[in-house]
Scaffold this motif. Structure first.
Motif, PDB file in Angstrom:
ATOM      1  N   ALA A  15      21.267  85.485  46.753  1.00  0.00           N
ATOM      2  CA  ALA A  15      22.437  83.725  48.261  1.00  0.00           C
ATOM      3  C   ALA A  15      22.849  83.126  46.800  1.00  0.00           C
ATOM      4  N   ASP A  16      21.525  82.485  46.138  1.00  0.00           N
ATOM      5  CA  ASP A  16      21.873  81.618  44.716  1.00  0.00           C
ATOM      6  C   ASP A  16      23.063  82.662  44.175  1.00  0.00           C
ATOM      7  N   ALA A  17      23.222  83.546  43.501  1.00  0.00           N
ATOM      8  CA  ALA A  17      23.514  84.557  42.170  1.00  0.00           C
ATOM      9  C   ALA A  17      24.713  84.532  42.929  1.00  0.00           C
ATOM     10  N   ALA A  18      24.983  84.763  44.133  1.00  0.00           N
ATOM     11  CA  ALA A  18      26.759  84.512  44.970  1.00  0.00           C
ATOM     12  C   ALA A  18      27.730  83.677  44.786  1.00  0.00           C
ATOM     13  N   VAL A  19      26.654  82.255  45.296  1.00  0.00           N
ATOM     14  CA  VAL A  19      27.271  80.894  44.944  1.00  0.00           C
ATOM     15  C   VAL A  19      28.290  80.526  43.727  1.00  0.00           C
ATOM     16  N   LEU A  20      26.579  81.037  42.488  1.00  0.00           N
ATOM     17  CA  LEU A  20      26.715  80.980  41.405  1.00  0.00           C
ATOM     18  C   LEU A  20      28.112  81.504  40.621  1.00  0.00           C
ATOM     19  N   THR A  21      28.229  82.806  41.687  1.00  0.00           N
ATOM     20  CA  THR A  21      29.093  83.640  40.775  1.00  0.00           C
ATOM     21  C   THR A  21      30.717  82.973  41.257  1.00  0.00           C
ATOM     22  N   GLU A  22      30.701  82.661  42.544  1.00  0.00           N
ATOM     23  CA  GLU A  22      32.116  82.059  43.054  1.00  0.00           C
ATOM     24  C   GLU A  22      32.771  80.865  42.751  1.00  0.00           C
ATOM     25  N   VAL A  23      31.641  80.310  42.702  1.00  0.00           N
ATOM     26  CA  VAL A  23      32.146  78.605  41.831  1.00  0.00           C
ATOM     27  C   VAL A  23      32.271  78.668  40.404  1.00  0.00           C
ATOM     28  N   GLY A  24      31.523  79.758  39.620  1.00  0.00           N
ATOM     29  CA  GLY A  24      31.954  80.516  38.203  1.00  0.00           C
ATOM     30  C   GLY A  24      33.091  80.461  38.413  1.00  0.00           C
ATOM     31  N   VAL A  25      33.702  81.206  38.887  1.00  0.00           N
ATOM     32  CA  VAL A  25      35.235  82.086  38.709  1.00  0.00           C
ATOM     33  C   VAL A  25      36.262  81.589  39.131  1.00  0.00           C
ATOM     34  N   TYR A  26      35.508  80.709  39.791  1.00  0.00           N
ATOM     35  CA  TYR A  26      37.154  80.005  40.731  1.00  0.00           C
ATOM     36  C   TYR A  26      37.062  78.107  39.695  1.00  0.00           C
ATOM     37  N   LEU A  27      36.129  77.866  38.853  1.00  0.00           N
ATOM     38  CA  LEU A  27      36.379  77.352  37.952  1.00  0.00           C
ATOM     39  C   LEU A  27      36.910  77.739  36.493  1.00  0.00           C
ATOM     40  N   GLY A  28      36.152  78.836  36.410  1.00  0.00           N
ATOM     41  CA  GLY A  28      36.617  79.475  35.090  1.00  0.00           C
ATOM     42  C   GLY A  28      38.404  79.786  34.977  1.00  0.00           C
ATOM     43  N   SER A  29      39.005  80.240  36.438  1.00  0.00           N
ATOM     44  CA  SER A  29      40.114  80.824  36.700  1.00  0.00           C
ATOM     45  C   SER A  29      41.139  78.924  36.338  1.00  0.00           C
ATOM     46  N   LEU A  30      40.510  77.699  37.150  1.00  0.00           N
ATOM     47  CA  LEU A  30      40.881  76.573  36.397  1.00  0.00           C
ATOM     48  C   LEU A  30      41.024  76.036  34.701  1.00  0.00           C
ATOM     49  N   ALA A  31      39.710  76.360  34.322  1.00  0.00           N
ATOM     50  CA  ALA A  31      39.852  76.479  32.760  1.00  0.00           C
ATOM     51  C   ALA A  31      40.913  77.051  32.292  1.00  0.00           C
ATOM     52  N   ALA A  32      40.977  78.687  32.377  1.00  0.00           N
ATOM     53  CA  ALA A  32      42.087  79.290  31.193  1.00  0.00           C
ATOM     54  C   ALA A  32      43.254  78.601  32.127  1.00  0.00           C
ATOM     55  N   GLY A  33      43.892  77.978  33.157  1.00  0.00           N
ATOM     56  CA  GLY A  33      45.572  77.466  33.097  1.00  0.00           C
ATOM     57  C   GLY A  33      44.991  76.440  32.366  1.00  0.00           C
ATOM     58  N   ASP A  34      44.180  75.404  32.103  1.00  0.00           N
ATOM     59  CA  ASP A  34      43.938  74.680  31.722  1.00  0.00           C
ATOM     60  C   ASP A  34      44.582  74.370  29.963  1.00  0.00           C
ATOM     61  N   LEU A  35      43.802  75.427  29.356  1.00  0.00           N
ATOM     62  CA  LEU A  35      43.645  75.625  28.814  1.00  0.00           C
ATOM     63  C   LEU A  35      44.789  76.519  27.890  1.00  0.00           C
ATOM     64  N   ALA A  36      45.616  76.821  28.728  1.00  0.00           N
ATOM     65  CA  ALA A  36      47.058  78.080  28.567  1.00  0.00           C
ATOM     66  C   ALA A  36      48.083  76.537  28.377  1.00  0.00           C
ATOM     67  N   GLU A  37      48.138  75.372  29.392  1.00  0.00           N
ATOM     68  CA  GLU A  37      48.842  74.920  29.165  1.00  0.00           C
ATOM     69  C   GLU A  37      48.175  73.803  27.929  1.00  0.00           C
ATOM     70  N   ARG A  38      47.668  73.184  27.339  1.00  0.00           N
ATOM     71  CA  ARG A  38      46.645  72.154  26.379  1.00  0.00           C
ATOM     72  C   ARG A  38      47.148  73.538  24.899  1.00  0.00           C
ATOM     73  N   SER A  39      47.470  74.423  25.086  1.00  0.00           N
ATOM     74  CA  SER A  39      47.725  76.008  24.051  1.00  0.00           C
ATOM     75  C   SER A  39      49.773  75.484  23.876  1.00  0.00           C
ATOM     76  N   ARG A  40      50.033  75.564  24.936  1.00  0.00           N
ATOM     77  CA  ARG A  40      51.572  74.790  24.739  1.00  0.00           C
ATOM     78  C   ARG A  40      52.198  74.009  24.064  1.00  0.00           C
ATOM     79  N   GLN A  41      50.916  72.209  24.405  1.00  0.00           N
ATOM     80  CA  GLN A  41      51.026  71.738  24.148  1.00  0.00           C
ATOM     81  C   GLN A  41      51.350  70.934  22.484  1.00  0.00           C
ATOM     82  N   GLY A  42      50.313  72.566  22.044  1.00  0.00           N
ATOM     83  CA  GLY A  42      50.394  71.726  20.537  1.00  0.00           C
ATOM     84  C   GLY A  42      49.587  70.575  19.772  1.00  0.00           C
ATOM     85  N   LEU A  43      50.938  70.395  19.072  1.00  0.00           N
ATOM     86  CA  LEU A  43      50.033  69.143  18.124  1.00  0.00           C
ATOM     87  C   LEU A  43      50.864  68.461  18.845  1.00  0.00           C
TER      88      LEU A  43
END
Length: 540
Positions: free
Chosen positions: A30-58
């Motif tokens: 049960a703990d592994a399932a919750v950690l996986t779901e939370v980690g994947v969701y936050l990982g998708s948010l981190a991927a989108g934020d990193l893409a936005e940060r890369s587009r801004q550049g300097l």
């Protein structure tokens, strides 16, 4: 000494300012399932934020950072948004530094090739005039001119391109196209890829309960995390938190970690999954107060252990405060083949044995070379010597240095960095042969460890030096220079000089000093042989 550069001064390496410990989480299904779901969701948010940060550049600034954090807060929480945006900024900055280092390397290679192409074929180098050697033959010159154009094209592409960042790692992404060479199948790779892209990390905050409100570990080992707003239905505790069944026990530095969270000092946590082993881990990290650097004289007050780092072993020798080798040389071998975990364990084991040896000797410092192979593996510097290039490419310089500094700080042993100039050459020249006996074989690396230790202590590497004039056997100077073979009368008798030491010698005394036949040698005419009769009669 003409033509040799002046070695830099030795210095004490500062102790690391950060600490990180890791513990295994024996998470239930049960703990592994919750950690996986939370980690994947936050990982998708981190991927989108990193893409936005890369587009801004300097063009990135504090205002754009605030906008990104505000957008993520509604989809997760304020603290999760702060952790994600900070991680994205750090990851982009790291990639930017790597890109800048790659462009600097390309410019250096281009400048080196252009300088050698401008020289005539077969021209020798002239360090005083600042001239490099030319290429040996026409075929090599032509090949390097083609490589020059290739490097210029690569530099133009890198300069015009934006910073590229891959969440999950570029190496793992490229492994997808070379599964057979990596020893993986598609299913194993698909298990590792989402695990590397999950995001379960939170920075600490001093003054909050147990030093972290997002991922909280109590003094009893209870682990809980604040769930993002869309996943609040997974909570099993108040205030939208999920408490895991697994308990956290930091056996290494556990007391130091407990002292921090007891007074609510900041501790950062990261939860990650290892699909190959099927295990979950939690890493706690925090910063230490900057400790004052120990003075060099105090660190060397009880001698030093000189260490020569090589690609397969560490050569060490204990030296007293006067620079004399004490005891026997020590060698600590390690094997750098195999997996990353195996190599890391080999290095830790070798360094642990080295530190234990230093403590047994009573030394409070270890001297190492301040090595930097940033340009040592270049094709332009050692193009033909591929064996040497491979040797220094696999040399774990940064890993050995980082591990040694962190492990030595826990043993209260100082690490002294010395200039590596000529240590191997002069050590072999002045120390290898005198210390070699019939029962002890001294290698070039053992002699280099003595040279490193003596340089750290401030002594010259040479085994003997000329004493000062008042202490020499001759008042005008010590006879350290021999006459050349073409010097006339070089084997003649040295004339006596009148003075307090030789004035009592009668004239002509020592006339046979230069006569090689008058010395104590066999078959000399004045020496009685067994066939010569004595001048006195036998009946006397």
């Amino acid at each position: 000494m003409s033509g040799l550069r002046e070695p830099a001064a030795s210095f004490v390496v500062p102790a690391p300012a950060g600490v990180a410990v890791r513990d295994r989480l024996r998470a239930s299904e049960a703990d592994a399932a919750v950690l996986t779901e939370v980690g994947v969701y936050l990982g998708s948010l981190a991927a989108g934020d990193l893409a936005e940060r890369s587009r801004q550049g300097l063009a990135h600034d504090a205002a754009s950072w605030a906008v990104r954090k505000r957008e993520l807060t509604g989809r997760s929480s304020g603290r999760w948004a702060g952790s994600i945006t900070k991680a994205s900024h750090d990851q982009w900055a790291l990639a930017r530094r790597g890109q800048a280092a790659h462009m600097a390397w390309l410019r250096g290679q281009i400048a080196s090739i252009e300088a050698r192409l401008a020289r005539p074929l077969g021209a020798n180098a002239d360090k005083r005039a600042g001239l490099v050697r030319g290429y040996a033959w026409r075929g090599e010159w032509h090949a390097k001119s083609r490589r020059l154009q290739t490097l210029k094209d690569r530099l133009a592409v890198v300069e015009a391109d934006r910073v590229r960042v891959v969440r999950g790692g570029k190496r793992l992404a490229n492994t997808r196209h070379h599964l057979a060479a990596a020893g993986l199948d598609e299913q194993a790779w698909r298990e590792r890829w989402p695990a590397e892209r999950m995001f379960l990390a939170a920075d600490g905050e001093s003054g909050k309960r147990f030093g972290n409100e997002t991922i909280r570990v109590t003094d009893t080992g209870q682990l809980s995390l604040k769930l993002p707003a869309p996943l609040a239905h997974l909570a099993n505790a108040a205030h939208g938190r999920y408490v895991l069944d697994a308990a956290v026990v930091f056996k290494h530095r556990g007391q130091e970690w407990l002292d921090r969270i007891t007074v609510n000092r900041a501790v950062a946590y990261r939860i990650h999954h290892d699909p190959a082993r099927g295990r979950w881990y939690i890493t706690a990290s925090w910063q230490r107060a900057a400790a004052p650097v120990l003075p060099l004289e105090a660190a060397l007050a009880r001698g030093v252990v000189g260490v020569d780092m090589n690609d397969d072993h560490l050569a060490a020798w204990h030296l007293d405060v006067h620079g004399n080798p004490v005891g026997e040389p020590q060698r600590y071998f390690y094997d750098l083949t195999g997996s990353t975990q195996h190599r890391d364990a080999q290095i830790r084991h070798a360094l642990s044995r080295l530190l234990h040896h230093a403590r047994r000797c009573g030394a409070a410092a270890i001297a190492i070379e301040d090595l930097d192979f940033t340009d040592g593996t270049s094709r332009e510097k050692h193009g033909r010597n591929k064996r040497f290039r491979r040797l220094i490419s696999r040399f774990p310089t940064a890993k050995l240095r980082a591990r040694l500094v962190s492990m030595a700080a826990e043993q209260d042993i100082a690490v002294v960095a010395v200039d590596p100039a000529y240590t191997s050459r002069w050590g072999a020249q002045h120390w290898q042969q005198p210390l070699t006996t019939t029962t002890r074989k001294i290698s070039r690396h053992d002699a280099a460890s003595i040279a490193i230790g003596r340089r750290a202590l401030g002594h010259p590497i040479r085994r003997r030096t000329t004493p000062p004039p008042p202490h020499q056997s001759d008042g005008a100077g010590h006879r350290t220079v021999q006459a050349r073979p073409d010097t006339r009368r070089r084997e003649g008798t040295r004339p006596h000089v009148l003075g307090p030491r030789t004035g009592c010698a009668p004239p002509g005394r020592g006339a046979k000093a230069g006569d090689q036949g008058a010395q104590r040698r066999s078959e000399h005419p004045a020496e009685h042989a067994f066939w010569q009769q004595d001048s006195l009669p036998l009946s006397f």
